[in-house]
Design a protein around this motif. Sequence first.
Motif, PDB file in Angstrom:
ATOM      1  N   ASP A   1       0.582  -1.398  -0.022  1.00 20.15           N
ATOM      2  CA  ASP A   1       0.013  -0.254   0.082  1.00 20.15           C
ATOM      3  C   ASP A   1       0.795   1.274   0.086  1.00 20.15           C
ATOM      4  OD1 ASP A   1      -2.258  -1.502   0.216  1.00 20.15           O
ATOM      5  OD2 ASP A   1      -2.255  -1.678   2.548  1.00 20.15           O
ATOM      6  N   LYS A   2       2.054   1.373   0.789  1.00 22.54           N
ATOM      7  CA  LYS A   2       2.678   2.404   0.927  1.00 22.54           C
ATOM      8  C   LYS A   2       4.124   1.991   0.731  1.00 22.54           C
ATOM      9  CE  LYS A   2      -0.113   5.632   1.827  1.00 22.54           C
ATOM     10  NZ  LYS A   2      -0.600   7.004   0.984  1.00 22.54           N
ATOM     11  N   ILE A   3       4.929   2.712  -0.008  1.00 21.78           N
ATOM     12  CA  ILE A   3       6.439   2.553  -0.346  1.00 21.78           C
ATOM     13  C   ILE A   3       7.308   3.612   0.098  1.00 21.78           C
ATOM     14  CG2 ILE A   3       8.548   1.474  -1.687  1.00 21.78           C
ATOM     15  CD1 ILE A   3       6.159   0.187  -3.440  1.00 21.78           C
ATOM     16  N   PHE A   4       8.021   3.484   1.099  1.00 22.84           N
ATOM     17  CA  PHE A   4       8.908   4.604   1.479  1.00 22.84           C
ATOM     18  C   PHE A   4      10.534   4.251   1.236  1.00 22.84           C
ATOM     19  CE2 PHE A   4       5.220   5.026   4.251  1.00 22.84           C
ATOM     20  CZ  PHE A   4       4.721   6.274   3.975  1.00 22.84           C
ATOM     21  N   PHE A   5      11.182   5.210   0.369  1.00 21.59           N
ATOM     22  CA  PHE A   5      12.369   4.956   0.056  1.00 21.59           C
ATOM     23  C   PHE A   5      13.356   6.000   1.053  1.00 21.59           C
ATOM     24  CE2 PHE A   5      10.436   3.654  -3.548  1.00 21.59           C
ATOM     25  CZ  PHE A   5      11.514   2.502  -4.110  1.00 21.59           C
ATOM     26  N   ASP A   6      14.213   5.585   1.721  1.00 14.71           N
ATOM     27  CA  ASP A   6      15.354   6.380   2.656  1.00 14.71           C
ATOM     28  C   ASP A   6      16.451   6.566   1.603  1.00 14.71           C
ATOM     29  OD1 ASP A   6      16.851   7.686   4.168  1.00 14.71           O
ATOM     30  OD2 ASP A   6      17.379   5.789   5.580  1.00 14.71           O
ATOM     31  N   ALA A   7      16.349   7.962   1.178  1.00 13.10           N
ATOM     32  CA  ALA A   7      17.570   8.416  -0.043  1.00 13.10           C
ATOM     33  C   ALA A   7      18.444   9.246   0.783  1.00 13.10           C
ATOM     34  CB  ALA A   7      16.787   9.139  -0.934  1.00 13.10           C
ATOM     35  N   PRO A   8      19.771   9.191   0.035  1.00 19.60           N
ATOM     36  CA  PRO A   8      20.873  10.192   0.636  1.00 19.60           C
ATOM     37  C   PRO A   8      20.601  11.436   0.455  1.00 19.60           C
ATOM     38  CG  PRO A   8      21.656   8.412  -1.292  1.00 19.60           C
ATOM     39  CD  PRO A   8      20.163   8.280  -1.069  1.00 19.60           C
ATOM     40  N   PRO A   9      21.346  12.420   1.226  1.00 19.95           N
ATOM     41  CA  PRO A   9      20.912  13.707   1.150  1.00 19.95           C
ATOM     42  C   PRO A   9      20.995  14.201  -0.287  1.00 19.95           C
ATOM     43  CG  PRO A   9      22.514  13.169   2.954  1.00 19.95           C
ATOM     44  CD  PRO A   9      22.502  11.845   2.165  1.00 19.95           C
ATOM     45  N   LEU A  10      20.294  15.257  -0.437  1.00 23.62           N
ATOM     46  CA  LEU A  10      20.279  15.832  -1.838  1.00 23.62           C
ATOM     47  C   LEU A  10      21.622  16.481  -2.258  1.00 23.62           C
ATOM     48  CD1 LEU A  10      16.489  17.120  -1.825  1.00 23.62           C
ATOM     49  CD2 LEU A  10      17.492  15.695  -3.576  1.00 23.62           C
ATOM     50  N   MET A  11      22.053  17.338  -1.380  1.00 24.43           N
ATOM     51  CA  MET A  11      23.202  17.934  -1.537  1.00 24.43           C
ATOM     52  C   MET A  11      24.279  17.091  -1.966  1.00 24.43           C
ATOM     53  SD  MET A  11      22.517  21.189  -1.876  1.00 24.43           S
ATOM     54  CE  MET A  11      24.187  22.185  -1.794  1.00 24.43           C
ATOM     55  N   ALA A  12      24.392  15.912  -1.608  1.00 25.63           N
ATOM     56  CA  ALA A  12      25.472  15.113  -1.690  1.00 25.63           C
ATOM     57  C   ALA A  12      25.568  14.270  -2.938  1.00 25.63           C
ATOM     58  CB  ALA A  12      25.673  13.903  -0.672  1.00 25.63           C
ATOM     59  N   VAL A  13      24.518  13.882  -3.297  1.00 24.91           N
ATOM     60  CA  VAL A  13      24.350  13.000  -4.467  1.00 24.91           C
ATOM     61  C   VAL A  13      23.263  13.179  -5.261  1.00 24.91           C
ATOM     62  CG1 VAL A  13      26.163  11.146  -3.957  1.00 24.91           C
ATOM     63  CG2 VAL A  13      23.647  10.999  -2.962  1.00 24.91           C
ATOM     64  N   THR A  14      22.835  12.520  -6.573  1.00 23.97           N
ATOM     65  CA  THR A  14      21.713  12.649  -7.204  1.00 23.97           C
ATOM     66  C   THR A  14      20.741  11.540  -6.880  1.00 23.97           C
ATOM     67  OG1 THR A  14      22.602  11.403  -9.069  1.00 23.97           O
ATOM     68  CG2 THR A  14      22.688  13.901  -8.782  1.00 23.97           C
ATOM     69  N   ASP A  15      20.827  10.582  -5.767  1.00 21.68           N
ATOM     70  CA  ASP A  15      20.228   9.518  -5.546  1.00 21.68           C
ATOM     71  C   ASP A  15      18.699   9.834  -5.474  1.00 21.68           C
ATOM     72  OD1 ASP A  15      22.755   8.368  -5.862  1.00 21.68           O
ATOM     73  OD2 ASP A  15      22.703   7.146  -4.429  1.00 21.68           O
ATOM     74  N   ALA A  16      18.474  10.800  -4.340  1.00 26.29           N
ATOM     75  CA  ALA A  16      17.195  11.056  -4.147  1.00 26.29           C
ATOM     76  C   ALA A  16      16.358  11.682  -5.169  1.00 26.29           C
ATOM     77  CB  ALA A  16      17.460  12.290  -2.827  1.00 26.29           C
ATOM     78  N   ALA A  17      17.041  12.527  -6.119  1.00 26.81           N
ATOM     79  CA  ALA A  17      16.265  12.792  -7.196  1.00 26.81           C
ATOM     80  C   ALA A  17      15.936  11.850  -8.395  1.00 26.81           C
ATOM     81  CB  ALA A  17      17.443  14.105  -8.006  1.00 26.81           C
ATOM     82  N   LEU A  18      16.920  10.958  -8.439  1.00 33.71           N
ATOM     83  CA  LEU A  18      16.451   9.749  -9.519  1.00 33.71           C
ATOM     84  C   LEU A  18      15.067   8.993  -8.626  1.00 33.71           C
ATOM     85  CD1 LEU A  18      20.157   8.421 -10.169  1.00 33.71           C
ATOM     86  CD2 LEU A  18      18.429   9.760 -11.576  1.00 33.71           C
ATOM     87  N   LEU A  19      15.171   8.660  -7.510  1.00 37.08           N
ATOM     88  CA  LEU A  19      14.208   8.146  -7.020  1.00 37.08           C
ATOM     89  C   LEU A  19      12.833   9.008  -6.828  1.00 37.08           C
ATOM     90  CD1 LEU A  19      15.941   6.494  -3.780  1.00 37.08           C
ATOM     91  CD2 LEU A  19      15.116   5.075  -5.724  1.00 37.08           C
ATOM     92  N   GLY A  20      13.040  10.236  -6.901  1.00 33.73           N
ATOM     93  CA  GLY A  20      12.065  11.191  -6.822  1.00 33.73           C
ATOM     94  C   GLY A  20      11.235  11.184  -8.116  1.00 33.73           C
ATOM     95  N   SER A  21      11.777  11.033  -9.109  1.00 34.01           N
ATOM     96  CA  SER A  21      11.416  10.950 -10.673  1.00 34.01           C
ATOM     97  C   SER A  21      10.574  10.002 -10.782  1.00 34.01           C
ATOM     98  CB  SER A  21      12.544  10.977 -11.345  1.00 34.01           C
ATOM     99  OG  SER A  21      13.214   9.857 -11.352  1.00 34.01           O
ATOM    100  N   MET A  22      10.677   8.689 -10.151  1.00 35.73           N
ATOM    101  CA  MET A  22       9.762   7.672 -10.321  1.00 35.73           C
ATOM    102  C   MET A  22       8.512   7.632  -9.216  1.00 35.73           C
ATOM    103  SD  MET A  22      12.460   4.537 -10.740  1.00 35.73           S
ATOM    104  CE  MET A  22      13.545   4.919  -9.295  1.00 35.73           C
ATOM    105  N   THR A  23       8.804   8.333  -8.098  1.00 37.02           N
ATOM    106  CA  THR A  23       7.715   7.995  -7.064  1.00 37.02           C
ATOM    107  C   THR A  23       6.813   9.231  -7.245  1.00 37.02           C
ATOM    108  OG1 THR A  23       9.115   9.332  -5.487  1.00 37.02           O
ATOM    109  CG2 THR A  23       9.202   6.960  -5.437  1.00 37.02           C
ATOM    110  N   ASP A  24       5.803   9.411  -5.950  1.00 40.88           N
ATOM    111  CA  ASP A  24       4.845  10.606  -6.031  1.00 40.88           C
ATOM    112  C   ASP A  24       5.285  11.566  -5.569  1.00 40.88           C
ATOM    113  OD1 ASP A  24       3.070   8.402  -6.966  1.00 40.88           O
ATOM    114  OD2 ASP A  24       2.435   7.883  -5.155  1.00 40.88           O
ATOM    115  N   GLY A  25       6.634  11.759  -4.957  1.00 44.01           N
ATOM    116  CA  GLY A  25       7.222  12.834  -4.438  1.00 44.01           C
ATOM    117  C   GLY A  25       8.261  12.889  -3.523  1.00 44.01           C
ATOM    118  N   VAL A  26       8.721  13.747  -3.207  1.00 47.99           N
ATOM    119  CA  VAL A  26       9.699  13.955  -2.144  1.00 47.99           C
ATOM    120  C   VAL A  26       9.340  14.558  -0.814  1.00 47.99           C
ATOM    121  CG1 VAL A  26      12.287  14.687  -1.548  1.00 47.99           C
ATOM    122  CG2 VAL A  26      11.498  13.782  -3.944  1.00 47.99           C
TER     123      VAL A  26
END
Length: 773
Positions: A685-710
């Motif tokens: 029902d719910k999926i939560f991704f724990d992503a690295p800090p935005l200022m450090a790497v682009t991982d969170a942005a890549l995951l954010g592009s697939m999910t419903d938001g950040v």
Amino acid sequence: MDNTTGNMNSNIAQNFNVKEENELNLRYLVQVVMQRIHIVIIMFLLIFIGTILYTVNQSKVYKSETQILIENGVAAGGVFEQMTPFINNDMVINNEIQIITSRTIAERTINSLLVEYPLDSLYLFDRGLLLENQSFSTKLKKQLKKMFSKEEEKVLTLDQKRKNYINRLLNDLEVEPVRETQTINISIESYSPTEAAIILNELVTQYYANDLERVSNAAGKVRNFLEIQINDVEPKLAAIEEQLSDFLEKEGIVDLDENAKQLIQKSAEFEAQLFTARAELNIVNDQLEFLKSQFDEKQQQILDIRLQVANPLILRLREEIAVLEKYFIDADQSISDNQVKLAEMELKKKRLEEETLLLVQYGYLPGELDPMAVNQTILAQIVENESKKVSLETKVEEYSKLNRYYNGLIEEIPSASISYIHLERERQTHERIYLLMKERYEEARIQEASQISNVYVIDKAVPKYLPIKPKTNLNILLGFIFGLAAGIGIILLREFMDNSIRSKEDLEGLGLTVLGIIPSMSIDKAKKVLDKKYSSNDDFRNRLISHFKPRSPISESFRSLRTNLELSVVDKTISALVVTSAGAAEGKSTVISNLAIAYAQFGMKVLLVDGDMRKPTIHKMFSTPKKPGLANMITKRSKMDESIFKTEIDNLYVMPAGSLPPNPSELLGSKAMKELFTQLRKQFDKIFFDAPPLMAVTDAALLGSMTDGVLLVVRAGEAQKEVVVHLQQEMKNTKITIAGTVLNDVNPKNTSSGYYYYYQRYYFDKYYGENTK
């Protein structure tokens, strides 16, 4: 009526809000200071103790005072009575202050003290340079100067020392007038009370002597001049009398008629008057030269300008005086004695009226020239002598004419008696001159002897043993005040310079939606809240407050976050969300773990994915294996049932990060990741991704592009506003939705918000207060 009532209610509400805001701001400032009270204490102790040490180490300074009265003799009478509006008391007092503080008086004082006191016997004479008289700070300064300065100390000559003593005396001297009086207060400071009194009394003595010399100098010059004239005339008179006696013995007695005798008397009288007028004119010229020498170059220019301005009237006055003088001299031959005296009085009256008019109208009118720039007493004497000079020059001219007239008459007398007449005329002339000079000489002696100073010492200086410096009580009070002010000022300055996000209002001011506020939760506080059966030595597990203490205020804040997150969107459901932060150590893993627990407790099937393949922590919180996990699933090295672990919490599953790859960004942006995400979305029902800090790497942005938001986690007091603004702009550029923000680690004592204050008082303190059970 309704509008009026509405406006009144609006105004009342507005005033109430302003009052409440002011109270909260003041409360907030007090809280900020109390939180950093150690800074206040340290700064207070440093400044307060430093002030005490400085005060104790300072040498004691004593002050001696005296008071003198200046008797204004300029406006005592005569011509200058009408000049009082211009030669006023302030001018006289200011002139005397300039004299007291002049280098001349200081030099006379130093020279007199040097005669009575040897070098190094007074602090004024470098006694303070002796080692036993130096304070600790002075000794320390000298030692530091020797260590760091390459210049050698110069040995001064006596003249150089004398100049230093004079400058030192002038620096220590303080002179000020007493308002609305003719008195002056003089004071001086020294390291010795006795020395201060000695120096001050000597300075006043030298000032008094200088003033007495100044007022008696002119009279002394007149006496000396008349003495020279008497010594010159006396032998000439004796020689003429001897010649006349020899003539009478040789020629016999000469019988002159009455007319010849009168000619001789008149000629002798006018000759004597001419000599006297010339002598007095010389005296006046000498006095003018002496008086003008008292002015410096600038004052001399001012004087010349004033005399030039008054020159046309002086010329007119000269002509009128000449007419009156001629009338007076001619009248002496034809009218009675009483009439002559009346004419003389009329002449003096007329001359004084003209002189007064001249001085008042031209000499002392205020204009571009500053009356204070010239000593008014000396200027008055100069103008007075200039007027005398006009009168005397006229007398010399008129008596010269009369003298030539009578000499011509004498030449017409028969030659038999002419030699006797000449001798008798010379004798009478010199006799009259001698008697006039003697009379004027006695007058000059009396005038010189009667000269007194216009300075009167009211109180002599006496030693005062109460030091004026250092002002111990004042210094301690100032040290106390400045110590507190410095400590509080540093705290407030630091608070003012702090550009971090500290409150909900800060985030909203940046245009971000605040979905949750998580109170501060240290490990020690977490252990305190948790029951003993749940508390452990594992700091990561102790952070799961929502699971172990579901009724705590912190757990309630996560449930509030869950509710706000669900209500933040209307037309769609958030089924997958990336939780990240701007920088490291902002608490994103703690927030996402407790948020996932809150959703699981709500009955939803929740998957918590550790998308931080660089520094994973989720497996530590839930005590699951580190791998296999997300990285293994993307690379097809494990199956889904092997990579997802069920936790002790119902409905909550965890997918750890798995084996740490060398290229996390490439894996998260791969096609395999997107396929995996599609499969996971179907099962949970719910999926939560724990992503690295935005200022450090682009991982969170890549995951954010697939999910419903950040969901952006911001630690209060750590995240900087400019960083959050930068991230906000980057999310906008990449078209990634920011679902909202979570303000984490909020200490209610650090904020001025009424909400936090209420929360602190009624919820937070109940769990974290001293009586927490």
